[in-house]
Design a protein around this motif. Sequence first.
Motif, PDB file in Angstrom:
ATOM      1  N   LEU A 148     -10.303  -5.631   9.819  1.00  0.00           N
ATOM      2  CA  LEU A 148      -9.188  -5.221   8.941  1.00  0.00           C
ATOM      3  C   LEU A 148      -7.793  -5.468   9.284  1.00  0.00           C
ATOM      4  N   ALA A 149      -7.746  -5.012  10.595  1.00  0.00           N
ATOM      5  CA  ALA A 149      -6.385  -4.856  11.251  1.00  0.00           C
ATOM      6  C   ALA A 149      -5.660  -6.233  11.498  1.00  0.00           C
ATOM      7  N   ARG A 150      -6.801  -7.347  11.951  1.00  0.00           N
ATOM      8  CA  ARG A 150      -6.226  -8.647  12.130  1.00  0.00           C
ATOM      9  C   ARG A 150      -5.674  -9.258  10.680  1.00  0.00           C
ATOM     10  N   ALA A 151      -6.652  -8.949   9.737  1.00  0.00           N
ATOM     11  CA  ALA A 151      -6.415  -9.607   8.365  1.00  0.00           C
ATOM     12  C   ALA A 151      -5.046  -8.882   7.710  1.00  0.00           C
ATOM     13  N   GLN A 152      -4.805  -7.648   8.003  1.00  0.00           N
ATOM     14  CA  GLN A 152      -3.586  -7.198   7.472  1.00  0.00           C
ATOM     15  C   GLN A 152      -2.101  -7.631   8.144  1.00  0.00           C
ATOM     16  N   ALA A 153      -2.434  -8.112   9.551  1.00  0.00           N
ATOM     17  CA  ALA A 153      -1.501  -8.612  10.374  1.00  0.00           C
ATOM     18  C   ALA A 153      -1.140 -10.155   9.895  1.00  0.00           C
ATOM     19  N   LEU A 154      -2.279 -10.850   9.810  1.00  0.00           N
ATOM     20  CA  LEU A 154      -2.133 -12.280   9.397  1.00  0.00           C
ATOM     21  C   LEU A 154      -1.618 -12.516   7.987  1.00  0.00           C
ATOM     22  N   ALA A 155      -2.012 -11.562   7.217  1.00  0.00           N
ATOM     23  CA  ALA A 155      -1.566 -11.641   5.578  1.00  0.00           C
ATOM     24  C   ALA A 155      -0.220 -11.015   5.436  1.00  0.00           C
ATOM     25  N   ASN A 156       0.496 -10.619   6.320  1.00  0.00           N
ATOM     26  CA  ASN A 156       1.908  -9.685   6.537  1.00  0.00           C
ATOM     27  C   ASN A 156       1.519  -8.508   5.415  1.00  0.00           C
ATOM     28  N   LEU A 157       0.512  -7.883   5.273  1.00  0.00           N
ATOM     29  CA  LEU A 157       0.183  -6.606   4.779  1.00  0.00           C
ATOM     30  C   LEU A 157      -0.096  -5.581   5.618  1.00  0.00           C
ATOM     31  N   PRO A 158       0.679  -5.020   6.501  1.00  0.00           N
ATOM     32  CA  PRO A 158       0.737  -4.010   7.446  1.00  0.00           C
ATOM     33  C   PRO A 158       0.069  -2.625   6.513  1.00  0.00           C
ATOM     34  N   GLY A 159      -0.647  -2.012   6.918  1.00  0.00           N
ATOM     35  CA  GLY A 159      -1.274  -0.742   6.184  1.00  0.00           C
ATOM     36  C   GLY A 159      -1.533  -0.816   4.785  1.00  0.00           C
ATOM     37  N   GLU A 160      -1.925  -2.080   4.383  1.00  0.00           N
ATOM     38  CA  GLU A 160      -2.293  -2.272   2.746  1.00  0.00           C
ATOM     39  C   GLU A 160      -3.827  -2.760   2.852  1.00  0.00           C
ATOM     40  N   VAL A 161      -4.403  -2.310   1.768  1.00  0.00           N
ATOM     41  CA  VAL A 161      -5.800  -2.731   1.542  1.00  0.00           C
ATOM     42  C   VAL A 161      -5.832  -3.105  -0.089  1.00  0.00           C
ATOM     43  N   ASN A 162      -6.723  -3.888  -0.381  1.00  0.00           N
ATOM     44  CA  ASN A 162      -7.095  -4.022  -1.772  1.00  0.00           C
ATOM     45  C   ASN A 162      -8.080  -3.960  -2.532  1.00  0.00           C
ATOM     46  N   THR A 163      -8.849  -3.179  -1.663  1.00  0.00           N
ATOM     47  CA  THR A 163     -10.196  -2.644  -2.189  1.00  0.00           C
ATOM     48  C   THR A 163     -10.710  -1.405  -1.347  1.00  0.00           C
ATOM     49  N   ILE A 164     -11.309  -0.577  -2.144  1.00  0.00           N
ATOM     50  CA  ILE A 164     -11.650   0.618  -1.163  1.00  0.00           C
ATOM     51  C   ILE A 164     -13.475   0.859  -1.800  1.00  0.00           C
ATOM     52  N   TYR A 165     -14.056   0.996  -0.691  1.00  0.00           N
ATOM     53  CA  TYR A 165     -15.594   1.198  -1.164  1.00  0.00           C
ATOM     54  C   TYR A 165     -15.843   2.376  -0.853  1.00  0.00           C
ATOM     55  N   VAL A 166     -16.530   3.349  -1.695  1.00  0.00           N
ATOM     56  CA  VAL A 166     -16.557   4.867  -1.681  1.00  0.00           C
ATOM     57  C   VAL A 166     -18.123   4.864  -2.004  1.00  0.00           C
ATOM     58  N   SER A 167     -18.831   5.978  -0.965  1.00  0.00           N
ATOM     59  CA  SER A 167     -19.997   6.301  -1.119  1.00  0.00           C
ATOM     60  C   SER A 167     -19.917   7.771  -1.457  1.00  0.00           C
ATOM     61  N   ALA A 168     -20.734   8.144  -2.645  1.00  0.00           N
ATOM     62  CA  ALA A 168     -20.738   9.462  -3.110  1.00  0.00           C
ATOM     63  C   ALA A 168     -21.882  10.346  -2.231  1.00  0.00           C
TER      64      ALA A 168
END
Length: 464
Positions: free
Chosen positions: A241-261
Amino acid sequence: MFITYLLRELRRRMRQAIFIAAGLALGVGLVITVTAASNGVSATQGTVLHSLYGVGTDVTVTQSPAAGSFGGTRFNFGGGQAGQQKAGTSFSRDILASGGMGTIKSSSVTTVSGLKDVSSAGGALVLNDVKLSGTVSAGGGQPGAQGGSGAGSINSSSFTVTGLDPAHDSLGPLSSGTISSGHNLTTAESGSNVAVVSSDYAKAQNLTIGSKITVAGKAFSVVGIVQPAQGVTAADAYIPLARAQALANLPGEVNTIYVSAASASDISAVSSEISRTLPTATVTTSSNLASEVTGSLTSASTLANSLGTWLAVAVLAAAFGLASILTVSAVSRRVREFGTLKAMGWRSRRIIRQVMGEALVIGVVGGAAGVGIGYGAAALVEALAPPLTATTATGAGGPGGAGGRFARAASSAHTVSVHLTAPVTLGAVALAVVLAIAGGLIAGSLGGWRAVRLRPAAALARVE
């Protein structure tokens, strides 16, 4: 005396006993078959949903894109201002684009994971790697850029990339697959240029462990090949994830959160808690997605849960009724026998016990035969049932959907072909045995009731 007399009477009335047992076996076998088919449909639907969500994922959180964010992707080719590039100038650009999905602050992942009924949460970036290359035409302009006037000779290609947090590898789309070669992303590789690729993409690109792929112009080493679960719309490559954020110029961002109850019963509460915490986010649960599944899988589920169940109940009731009628009829033909036994000092309670014992043995035999019929019918269902289809929406903002201009499956329907199974569980077998015994006891009770109503005097008169 009881066992000897019981076996003798069953041998004397073998044909009738077989007929009664066969009726019970048919009803019990149908119950097992319908139960197995229903369990198979439920398991198949669960496979489809878990493939889309990822193993252990109960809730998926996404964000709609901000207004006006669909303006297209600027590639910003070098070589001067628009219209000033020389004809024949070569260009090449490789970027990671988030497409039409809005982004969420990574801090929201921590906030969600701290909610009361949440077991764990992990963030991801669903992206598209878009490559353009070619030459500038005589008309100039920025090829492929918004507002350019000369497209020139352009070659384009794209593949999907998902950035995942290795610390939460039990959540998300990668967790539903099987690593067939190499290893999964590890926490030690969180800042490294490493990738896990899908088996289909590896086959298409002739990739093996140690091969290199280019993501946003950077070389990544393939450390694992994953076989996606059946029906899953897998990304071509998974990177930290850290590399994807850096290469997409989206530091500190995500676009999906997976949650387990914490438990299945908490999913609804978790959904409500997340909606209150992130009011602008789209919260989707497996039940939301299940309501959108269409196709023959849904029809099979309806058939198994409604028509199949009532059919099994009707056949079972008919089998019980037939067993009871035949047992009462048999008792009525044994007037002389029971009259003689009463004259010999047998009490009504002993006669009832004898009749019920015979009926119980027939019920057990029918139950055993019904289990065999049920197993055989379930095997035929698995062997002969045609493939089922399940169609789910995979548009932007949905679970696993990348959306956007270059998304491979944006705003489309995803159809999964699945094979129907009919697993026979120990619970179904136990239910069948209980039903068979219950049928025998019902028939025996009615037969015993008929036996005690016979008049000894009339019976003795018939004996004489």
